[in-house]
Write a protein that holds these residues in place. Sequence first.
Motif, PDB file in Angstrom:
ATOM      1  N   GLU A   1     -65.403   1.911  66.575  1.00 47.22           N
ATOM      2  CA  GLU A   1     -64.512   2.832  65.852  1.00 47.22           C
ATOM      3  C   GLU A   1     -63.613   2.061  64.882  1.00 47.22           C
TER       4      GLU A   1
ATOM      5  N   ALA B   1     -63.728   2.499  60.886  1.00 45.97           N
ATOM      6  CA  ALA B   1     -62.514   2.889  60.148  1.00 45.97           C
ATOM      7  C   ALA B   1     -62.209   1.858  59.057  1.00 45.97           C
TER       8      ALA B   1
ATOM      9  N   LEU C   1     -56.683   6.958  59.292  1.00 48.77           N
ATOM     10  CA  LEU C   1     -57.683   8.021  59.373  1.00 48.77           C
ATOM     11  C   LEU C   1     -58.023   8.327  60.821  1.00 48.77           C
ATOM     12  N   ARG C   2     -58.696   9.443  60.985  1.00 50.40           N
ATOM     13  CA  ARG C   2     -59.211   9.859  62.294  1.00 50.40           C
ATOM     14  C   ARG C   2     -60.687  10.220  62.170  1.00 50.40           C
ATOM     15  N   LEU C   3     -61.490   9.804  63.142  1.00 55.37           N
ATOM     16  CA  LEU C   3     -62.884  10.232  63.213  1.00 55.37           C
ATOM     17  C   LEU C   3     -62.961  11.517  64.032  1.00 55.37           C
TER      18      LEU C   3
ATOM     19  N   ALA D   1     -62.687  18.049  60.107  1.00 56.32           N
ATOM     20  CA  ALA D   1     -61.904  17.181  59.214  1.00 56.32           C
ATOM     21  C   ALA D   1     -60.971  18.030  58.351  1.00 56.32           C
TER      22      ALA D   1
ATOM     23  N   VAL E   1     -64.349  12.837  59.002  1.00 58.47           N
ATOM     24  CA  VAL E   1     -63.218  11.903  58.931  1.00 58.47           C
ATOM     25  C   VAL E   1     -62.112  12.589  58.137  1.00 58.47           C
TER      26      VAL E   1
ATOM     27  N   THR F   1     -70.911   6.358  65.557  1.00 59.96           N
ATOM     28  CA  THR F   1     -70.342   5.204  64.849  1.00 59.96           C
ATOM     29  C   THR F   1     -71.449   4.187  64.529  1.00 59.96           C
TER      30      THR F   1
END
Length: 430
Positions: free
Chosen positions: A96, A100, A113-115, A122, A279, A309
Amino acid sequence: MAFSLEHSEALLERARALMPGGVNSPVRAFRAVEGHPPFISKARGPWLYDEDGHRYVDLVGTWGPAILGHAHPEVVAAVCAAAGRGTSFGAPTAAEVVMAEKIREFYPAMDMLRLVNSGTEACMSALRVARGATGRDAFVKFEGCYHGHADSFLVKAGSGAATFGEPDSAGVPADLAQHTVTLPYNDPDALAALFEARGHEIAAVILEPVTGNMGVIKPSEAFLDALRTLPKQHGALVIFDEVMTGFRVHRGGAQALFGFEPDLTCLGKVVGGGLPVGVYGGKAAYMQHVSPLGKVYQAGTLSGNPLATAAGIATLDLLTQDAFDRAAAAADAVTEGLRQVIAETKTTAVVEQVGTMLTLFFAAEAPKNFDEVAACDHARFGRFHRLMLEEGVYLPPSGYEACFLSAEHGPDEVNAIVDAARKALPASAG
Ligand SMILES: Cc1ncc(COP(=O)(O)O)c(C=O)c1O
């Protein structure tokens, strides 16, 4: 032998008893082109294979993700290796962090950011961040842009544009829809009027910075200028929904293409290499509102999943400038070829293209907004679609969509597409 989808149709019959319309996402039902979908058995490179033994040059690319072509051996190997180590941990992983970091190399405007698991998640989460960070409920979107199926986005313009929105889907509460303002795309005056009247209420403006969900439409300079200035003047955020354009109009998305630094960005599709990934991210000042740092809640059992990922990292590594350029060159060649055929056959049609995406519209001029797309000859598109399918070319099954090229579409595939169009365009005249 006559073109037959006998096996696919039998599967569709079984599927219809189980899933609404027999599909797990509506556009796959081919309603807009009044056809029956081929059921796909496998895909390799630029090719799709169906249950009836046909092979098609694929111009859908799983709605965007397949920029390297289907089943790239290194992506497949990365996913298989990851699966062997375990398919989900629900705990942090090194992959991860790597993913990122790679995303941020392409999208430097994303400080943090966030997955998540889809483009819908998103966009829904980015909007929540904008609302949480500004303390405002209302936001602006544009007619014809699609931001996934979260309630706040399934809203159409009310009776007066720039007034209260109305649900565009059953099940969306009117109380929620009233916070969504829907304006015409490419209309800086409408945006200015809205900010003049209600600027202090607006949390964010979200847009597809090049549209794909009503076909390829470029934003005008004046529209981009308005987006650069008006939201900032009124304390509203700009959210670039690059779920479709990300890595496709430029490796750095429309924001790199136009030199635009959005406050928040949404990605999906290519970034997951064909696995379910979305994302969202942007300026740290806003992302710090996300839980557990802040009070905007967002979570996911499978977010940052190790298979996803693995596919994402492998895809981003393989998406070199050279690979991107090959996909864009294929799009250039298809655009050029289609334009020639349009001229030769004196068809009323135009092709719009940005990077690896393109749309053929049955109209005299390239549309600039949703109303102009709606005015295109969609009945003819339906006939064209069916004829192209019979000629071995798999187009998106709606005149409101974009075609997606990949790094694996070479001269043979380009010629196959253009040759098919040479037959299908005149025959589609009706
Ligand atoms: C621009 C855009 N935003 C959001 C979405 C929603 O993504 P998903 O289908 O992964 O939920 C899509 C899907 O096509 C999209 O094109």
